[in-house]
Design a protein around this motif. Structure first.
Motif: not given
Length: 328
Positions: A40-43, A59-63, A157-174
């Motif tokens: 995802p681009t979290v810029a 977000d991970e769907l481009g929104h 904000y939409v994740f493609s699949n936040a459960a796929g990489d929990v660590e990366k998802s947590l960083e994005i959430l932070g």
């Protein structure tokens, strides 16, 4: 013989299971949990600006997601584990019927539950909670006009699949919540726990294989190493999974396939208590009793509350269970 791993005041003990009336299979229909890492681009529009300034994310769907101020009232269904890791409580929590994530209820007991068993809550229901940020943990949640309707209520904000990489998802959430320090601390703590666990089980886990059998209302399956507890065991603790799931996220499992099971340790999950009959049928069979891991007493009932959980709190509890089983 089937052993049960129990949690008592945060610790885990193993006791002999005397009855087959316990354990439950996951009734929920999990969406793609392939574990593939999204990029995802979290810029932030201006990374040097203070967290109180307007920030723009993709977000991970481009929104494009514009946050004019730090979010306070967050709605992130099925990501309650991650929110609590950051010290944040949502305005409402995901539930299946009236059942939320049971392993989190001490922290979420005062948070209203929203039933997802019949689909996502309507815009009118969600609006009543007045969120200033909505986070959808999977792309499927955004289908059928949901994103369009929710994004009118608050930035979404939409994740493609936040459960796929929990660590990366947590960083994005932070990043989204202005909690990057908290995310880093939670991840550092978890990684230290994993390293300690690997050292503790190194001797007994060497060259061993694990199988995770999930008994559910829709059938019996072997869980692979790409999501939930399988991800923790395989990717984080470095333990091989049975060859049957080497190329599978999930494999339909039956008595006919059982003789091919090459696991040294078997973990059994009865998610939501809905697989009791199927579990009884399999574990009382002569085929089951002939499996080497069963004959050695290396079969353990585990807690579906967090073995099917998606977040560091759940992952830490899985690590503790595995250490309890595999440490000398």
């Amino acid at each position: 013989m089937l052993y049960k791993i129990r949690s008592t005041r945060g610790r885990f003990g193993i006791s002999v299971l005397l009855s087959m009336s316990l354990l439950a299979a996951c009734g929920s229909n999990q969406t793609d949990m392939s574990g593939s890492k999204a990029n995802p681009t979290v810029a932030a529009k201006n990374p040097e600006a203070a967290v109180s300034a307007e920030r723009v994310f993709t977000d991970e769907l481009g929104h494009e997601v514009i946050l004019p101020k730090p979010p306070v009232r967050v709605f992130a269904p099925y990501m309650e584990d991650a929110l609590l890791s950051l010290g944040v409580k949502p305005v409402a929590q995901w539930s299946n019927g009236n059942q939320g994530h049971r392993y989190l209820q001490n922290e979420l007991q005062d948070i209203p539950k929203l039933d997802f068993s019949g689909g996502l809550p309507s815009s009118e229901v969600l609006l009543s909670y007045n969120p200033d940020l909505i986070i959808l943990h999977t792309a499927n949640y955004a289908d059928n006009g949901v994103y369009e309707n929710y994004s009118k209520i608050a930035p979404t904000y939409v994740f493609s699949n936040a459960a796929g990489d929990v660590e990366k998802s947590l960083e994005i959430l932070g990043e989204l919540l202005g909690k990057t320090d908290e995310a880093k601390q939670a991840l550092d703590n978890y990684r230290r726990k994993v390293e300690d666990a690997k050292a503790a089980i190194e001797k007994n886990a060497a060259d061993k294989k694990v199988a995770i059998i999930r008994f559910a209302n829709r059938g019996v399956s072997l869980m692979g190493g790409n999501y939930f507890c399988g991800y923790v065991i395989n990717r984080h603790l470095g333990i091989d999974m049975t060859k049957l799931t080497e190329n599978e996220n999930s494999l339909n499992f039956s008595l006919e396939i059982l003789p091919e099971l090459d696991a040294d340790y078997i973990f059994v999950i009865n998610a939501y208590g809905q697989g009791t009959e199927r579990m009884k049928e399999m574990t009382e069979s002569s085929i089951w009793k002939s499996v080497p891991a069963v004959q050695r007493g290396h079969v353990y009932e585990v807690n579906d509350e967090y073995w099917l959980g998606s977040g560091l709190i759940a992952y830490e509890k899985v690590v503790e269970d595995v250490v309890r089983v595999l440490s000398p």
